[in-house]
Design a protein around this motif. Structure first.
Motif, PDB file in Angstrom:
ATOM      1  N   GLU A   1      12.314   4.374 -10.717  1.00 25.76           N
ATOM      2  CA  GLU A   1      11.500   5.261 -11.986  1.00 25.76           C
ATOM      3  C   GLU A   1      11.631   4.411 -13.327  1.00 25.76           C
ATOM      4  O   GLU A   1      10.711   4.620 -14.100  1.00 25.76           O
ATOM      5  N   ARG A   2      12.682   4.051 -13.436  1.00 28.25           N
ATOM      6  CA  ARG A   2      12.985   3.241 -14.786  1.00 28.25           C
ATOM      7  C   ARG A   2      12.318   2.268 -14.944  1.00 28.25           C
ATOM      8  O   ARG A   2      11.811   1.905 -16.065  1.00 28.25           O
ATOM      9  N   TYR A   3      11.980   1.279 -14.075  1.00 29.33           N
ATOM     10  CA  TYR A   3      11.004   0.347 -14.203  1.00 29.33           C
ATOM     11  C   TYR A   3       9.836   0.421 -13.341  1.00 29.33           C
ATOM     12  O   TYR A   3       8.728  -0.437 -13.486  1.00 29.33           O
ATOM     13  N   GLN A   4       9.490   1.771 -13.330  1.00 35.69           N
ATOM     14  CA  GLN A   4       7.846   2.067 -12.985  1.00 35.69           C
ATOM     15  C   GLN A   4       7.605   1.707 -11.565  1.00 35.69           C
ATOM     16  O   GLN A   4       6.368   0.861 -11.490  1.00 35.69           O
ATOM     17  N   VAL A   5       8.436   1.576 -10.588  1.00 32.07           N
ATOM     18  CA  VAL A   5       8.257   1.001  -9.427  1.00 32.07           C
ATOM     19  C   VAL A   5       8.078   2.176  -8.318  1.00 32.07           C
ATOM     20  O   VAL A   5       8.864   3.130  -8.369  1.00 32.07           O
ATOM     21  N   ARG A   6       7.067   2.000  -7.549  1.00 33.26           N
ATOM     22  CA  ARG A   6       7.060   3.210  -6.423  1.00 33.26           C
ATOM     23  C   ARG A   6       7.895   2.644  -5.325  1.00 33.26           C
ATOM     24  O   ARG A   6       7.761   1.558  -4.812  1.00 33.26           O
ATOM     25  N   LEU A   7       8.318   3.749  -4.731  1.00 31.46           N
ATOM     26  CA  LEU A   7       9.264   3.308  -3.295  1.00 31.46           C
ATOM     27  C   LEU A   7       8.760   4.403  -2.272  1.00 31.46           C
ATOM     28  O   LEU A   7       8.250   5.641  -2.586  1.00 31.46           O
ATOM     29  N   SER A   8       8.380   4.181  -0.900  1.00 36.02           N
ATOM     30  CA  SER A   8       8.221   4.657   0.206  1.00 36.02           C
ATOM     31  C   SER A   8       9.135   5.811   0.349  1.00 36.02           C
ATOM     32  O   SER A   8      10.468   5.810  -0.270  1.00 36.02           O
ATOM     33  N   PRO A   9       9.036   6.835   0.864  1.00 37.06           N
ATOM     34  CA  PRO A   9      10.123   7.910   1.372  1.00 37.06           C
ATOM     35  C   PRO A   9      11.018   7.287   2.170  1.00 37.06           C
ATOM     36  O   PRO A   9      10.788   6.315   2.644  1.00 37.06           O
ATOM     37  N   PRO A  10      12.011   7.610   2.139  1.00 39.00           N
ATOM     38  CA  PRO A  10      13.239   6.844   2.785  1.00 39.00           C
ATOM     39  C   PRO A  10      13.315   7.199   4.233  1.00 39.00           C
ATOM     40  O   PRO A  10      12.937   8.430   4.617  1.00 39.00           O
ATOM     41  N   PHE A  11      13.236   6.225   5.141  1.00 41.14           N
ATOM     42  CA  PHE A  11      13.215   6.654   6.673  1.00 41.14           C
ATOM     43  C   PHE A  11      14.771   6.423   7.157  1.00 41.14           C
ATOM     44  O   PHE A  11      15.083   5.323   7.299  1.00 41.14           O
ATOM     45  N   PHE A  12      15.233   7.649   7.317  1.00 34.96           N
ATOM     46  CA  PHE A  12      16.754   7.765   7.621  1.00 34.96           C
ATOM     47  C   PHE A  12      16.671   7.356   9.168  1.00 34.96           C
ATOM     48  O   PHE A  12      15.886   7.528   9.885  1.00 34.96           O
TER      49      PHE A  12
ATOM     50  N   LEU B   1      12.264  12.306  10.583  1.00 32.82           N
ATOM     51  CA  LEU B   1      13.880  11.529  10.558  1.00 32.82           C
ATOM     52  C   LEU B   1      14.740  12.163   9.893  1.00 32.82           C
ATOM     53  O   LEU B   1      15.927  12.271  10.221  1.00 32.82           O
ATOM     54  N   ALA B   2      14.403  12.875   8.709  1.00 39.04           N
ATOM     55  CA  ALA B   2      15.293  13.371   7.749  1.00 39.04           C
ATOM     56  C   ALA B   2      15.974  14.721   8.445  1.00 39.04           C
ATOM     57  O   ALA B   2      17.176  14.853   8.151  1.00 39.04           O
ATOM     58  N   LEU B   3      15.066  15.323   8.981  1.00 36.71           N
ATOM     59  CA  LEU B   3      15.571  16.583   9.778  1.00 36.71           C
ATOM     60  C   LEU B   3      16.649  16.249  10.989  1.00 36.71           C
ATOM     61  O   LEU B   3      17.548  16.966  11.236  1.00 36.71           O
ATOM     62  N   PHE B   4      16.023  15.335  11.501  1.00 33.62           N
ATOM     63  CA  PHE B   4      16.867  14.885  12.815  1.00 33.62           C
ATOM     64  C   PHE B   4      18.109  14.194  12.310  1.00 33.62           C
ATOM     65  O   PHE B   4      19.357  14.355  12.655  1.00 33.62           O
ATOM     66  N   THR B   5      18.353  13.713  11.119  1.00 32.19           N
ATOM     67  CA  THR B   5      19.541  12.979  10.547  1.00 32.19           C
ATOM     68  C   THR B   5      20.274  14.024  10.144  1.00 32.19           C
ATOM     69  O   THR B   5      21.680  14.114  10.059  1.00 32.19           O
ATOM     70  N   PHE B   6      19.838  14.990   9.506  1.00 31.83           N
ATOM     71  CA  PHE B   6      20.642  16.254   9.266  1.00 31.83           C
ATOM     72  C   PHE B   6      21.497  16.961  10.545  1.00 31.83           C
ATOM     73  O   PHE B   6      22.622  17.250  10.355  1.00 31.83           O
ATOM     74  N   ALA B   7      20.560  16.917  11.653  1.00 32.52           N
ATOM     75  CA  ALA B   7      21.253  17.310  12.762  1.00 32.52           C
ATOM     76  C   ALA B   7      22.451  16.428  13.212  1.00 32.52           C
ATOM     77  O   ALA B   7      23.396  16.909  13.713  1.00 32.52           O
ATOM     78  N   THR B   8      22.187  15.079  13.209  1.00 33.02           N
ATOM     79  CA  THR B   8      23.027  14.069  13.644  1.00 33.02           C
ATOM     80  C   THR B   8      24.295  14.190  12.717  1.00 33.02           C
ATOM     81  O   THR B   8      25.389  14.135  13.231  1.00 33.02           O
TER      82      THR B   8
ATOM     83  N   GLN C   1       0.876  -1.202   0.114  1.00 34.08           N
ATOM     84  CA  GLN C   1      -0.038   0.017  -0.024  1.00 34.08           C
ATOM     85  C   GLN C   1       0.885   1.198  -0.028  1.00 34.08           C
ATOM     86  O   GLN C   1       1.965   1.384   0.461  1.00 34.08           O
ATOM     87  N   PRO C   2       0.163   2.321  -0.609  1.00 30.75           N
ATOM     88  CA  PRO C   2       1.089   3.610  -0.593  1.00 30.75           C
ATOM     89  C   PRO C   2       1.210   4.098   0.734  1.00 30.75           C
ATOM     90  O   PRO C   2       0.573   3.940   1.773  1.00 30.75           O
ATOM     91  N   SER C   3       2.385   4.845   0.911  1.00 24.55           N
ATOM     92  CA  SER C   3       2.598   5.397   2.464  1.00 24.55           C
ATOM     93  C   SER C   3       1.646   6.492   2.752  1.00 24.55           C
ATOM     94  O   SER C   3       0.981   7.070   2.072  1.00 24.55           O
ATOM     95  N   THR C   4       1.233   6.377   4.018  1.00 26.44           N
ATOM     96  CA  THR C   4       0.065   7.318   4.604  1.00 26.44           C
ATOM     97  C   THR C   4       0.942   8.556   4.785  1.00 26.44           C
ATOM     98  O   THR C   4       2.000   8.833   5.063  1.00 26.44           O
ATOM     99  N   THR C   5       0.031   9.553   5.106  1.00 31.62           N
ATOM    100  CA  THR C   5       0.522  10.951   5.501  1.00 31.62           C
ATOM    101  C   THR C   5       1.078  10.988   6.689  1.00 31.62           C
ATOM    102  O   THR C   5       2.198  11.464   6.903  1.00 31.62           O
ATOM    103  N   ALA C   6       0.983  10.341   7.752  1.00 30.58           N
ATOM    104  CA  ALA C   6       1.576  10.190   8.828  1.00 30.58           C
ATOM    105  C   ALA C   6       2.804   9.469   8.589  1.00 30.58           C
ATOM    106  O   ALA C   6       3.912  10.174   9.160  1.00 30.58           O
ATOM    107  N   GLN C   7       2.916   8.471   7.643  1.00 26.03           N
ATOM    108  CA  GLN C   7       4.373   7.837   7.371  1.00 26.03           C
ATOM    109  C   GLN C   7       5.243   8.961   6.686  1.00 26.03           C
ATOM    110  O   GLN C   7       6.414   9.011   7.100  1.00 26.03           O
ATOM    111  N   ARG C   8       4.723   9.819   5.935  1.00 29.29           N
ATOM    112  CA  ARG C   8       5.567  10.531   5.145  1.00 29.29           C
ATOM    113  C   ARG C   8       5.920  11.692   6.361  1.00 29.29           C
ATOM    114  O   ARG C   8       7.184  12.127   6.031  1.00 29.29           O
TER     115      ARG C   8
END
Length: 504
Positions: A285-296, A232-239, A219-226
């Protein structure tokens, strides 16, 4: 000793590859030689390295040039041989007889087989689902699905209910990829997009068709997951910034006014992480596959452990799984390796960082490259190095951690794509055991083992067509990736470091 162990493992894998290639005759031998050519420069380099002989950068580049040229020439010859009908027949027979023996579809129904040529043993949904908690496939859909089979694609000998779908056991009549394509097209014509068709090996290694409702897919990622991914991306920038500050000798959290000093190295770590994820995304994208946002995964030690990413689309075959999984480490790893080499070349008196020589004993690969470029400077107690050296080393460690052959890490997915689910399951167990042992020497191994155990230990879901294995070129690239992963994470022993002149 560690270097010798790596060489023995690599030679063992190549020997296993030769054994698997022999049934294909000349074609198999040439495919195996292609793998050998790809690995030969690294095997030779590590063999010489183990006995205290190191090659300069020009010699390494010459070896790589010879290897790549031979690889390309053999590739042309293999493409020509692959058109031979006899070779195609042998390959088809080998795939059908040696298909992986495990899949995540493990019906608890009887495994009695019907002899080929007899009528299929059918079970209607109402006969077997009275005690099930799931809704069976409607009778009209079951009839439509049964109508897609033919004697030139898949001869069904047994029909079994499974969850909200159905399993068909029988005999494959053609190349797995071609049969799956034809059956999937026929299924779509009859029932639209409401069902997905999987062609997988059963526990007894026989080709099996599994048809399940498409709503059961990822299933596609939910708004909460995004939102969590963004935090997590912002926290990773800080670390990453904090890690940069620690390497520069201060705690950024306590001296926030010095953020401009930490910014170049910190943003460098972020860029390597971004390049890794961009590699995944562009290939998907080349294979038309959807990925979830990365959870750093942020960490103070090295900035980040990388990111966890889910597939939001069912993958067509194992080659696509391989390409998407390896693309991230390939981009991030190459960028890190280039940064490391450039940093070593630019290192010298007056460089920003002064590190003890023991720094270069933490990784066989880093120590090896440093010995080539810096030479006698590594015999000093303190070595001045350019910041790019630190950045490249951190990037290689992050890449290598993600290439460990476990669960749904990039390395685990590569292992599953090339060698199948059974081997991938064992490699996950072995990796966790090795990490458990390594915790006595490095606490970083404990964090990574816990992360894999609780978040990533499960294998990736099966592809729609699981029988076709990736080609030999992909298998060779997978071996090379695992080889470099081990060379990055394994340390240089004190005895070998002394013999090579790494340290005073």
């Amino acid at each position: 000793m560690v270097t010798v162990l790596i060489l023995l493992i690599a030679l063992g894998v190549l020997g296993w590859g030769l054994y698997r290639s022999l049934p294909l005759g000349k074609f198999g031998i040439l495919a195996w030689l292609q793998s050998v050519l790809l690995m030969a420069p690294w095997l030779l380099f590590f063999a010489l390295f183990a006995v205290g002989i190191y090659l300069n950068l020009a010699a390494v580049l010459l070896l790589l040039l010879i290897s790549i040229t031979g690889y390309v020439l053999l590739g042309r010859r293999l493409r020509s041989l692959s058109q031979d009908p006899q070779v195609q027949e042998k390959m088809a027979m080998l795939k059908n007889s040696t298909a992986p023996s495990a899949s995540s579809f493990d019906p608890a129904s009887s495994t009695d087989e019907t002899p080929e040529g007899s009528s299929a043993k059918s079970v209607t949904p109402s006969e077997e689902t009275a005690s099930l908690d799931v809704i069976p496939m409607p009778a009209e859909d079951l009839k439509a699905v049964q109508g897609i089979f033919g004697i030139d694609t898949f001869f069904a000998t047994e029909t079994l209910p499974y969850q909200e779908g159905v399993i068909f056991k029988g005999n494959l009549r053609g190349e797995a990829a071609d049969v799956h394509e034809r059956l999937s097209s026929s299924l779509k014509e009859r029932v639209g997009d409401r069902y997905n068709l999987f062609l997988v090996p059963a526990p007894d290694s026989r080709p099996t068709i599994v048809v399940l409702p498409s709503r059961n897919g990822p299933q596609p990622s939910t708004t909460a997951q995004r939102l969590i991914a963004l935090l997590l991306a912002l926290f990773t920038f800080a670390t990453c910034m904090e890690t940069a500050g620690l390497f520069l000798g201060f705690d950024l959290l306590n001296e926030i006014s010095r953020y401009s000093e930490a910014f170049p190295l910190g943003i460098g770590i972020v860029l390597i992480l971004a390049a890794h994820e961009l590699g995944h995304w562009l290939t998907a994208e080349r294979y038309q596959v959807r990925l979830s946002p990365p959870f750093f995964i942020p960490t103070w030690q090295i900035g980040s452990f990388g990111a966890l990413t889910r597939f939001e689309t069912l993958l067509k075959n194992r080659s696509i799984l391989f390409d998407i999984s390896l693309a991230g480490p390939a981009v991030g790893g190459v960028l890190s390796l280039v940064a490391l080499v450039i940093g070593l070349v630019l290192s010298g008196p007056g460089s920003l960082f002064q590190v003890p020589t023991e720094f270069f004993q933490g990784s066989i690969l880093v120590g090896m490259l440093a010995r080539i470029v810096l030479g006698a400077e590594l015999q000093q107690s303190i070595v001045s190095i350019h910041p790019l050296t630190i950045l490249g080393w951190l990037g290689l460690v992050i890449t290598a951690l993600n290439l460990m052959p476990a669960g749904q890490l990039d390395g685990g997915r590569v292992m599953q794509a090339v060698y199948g689910r059974k081997v991938a399951r064992w490699s996950t167990i072995i990796t966790l055991i090795v990490l458990g042992i390594a915790t006595f020497a490095n606490p970083l191994a404990l964090y990574w083992a816990v992360l894999i155990l609780f978040l990533q230990r499960g294998l990736e879901r099966p592809c729609l067509e699981e029988l076709s294995e990736p080609d030999d070129a992909r298998a060779a690239l997978g071996l090379l990736a695992f080889f470099l992963m081990a060379a990055t994470l394994l340390p240089v022993t004190p005895a070998l470091a002394g013999r090579l002149g790494i340290g005073g």
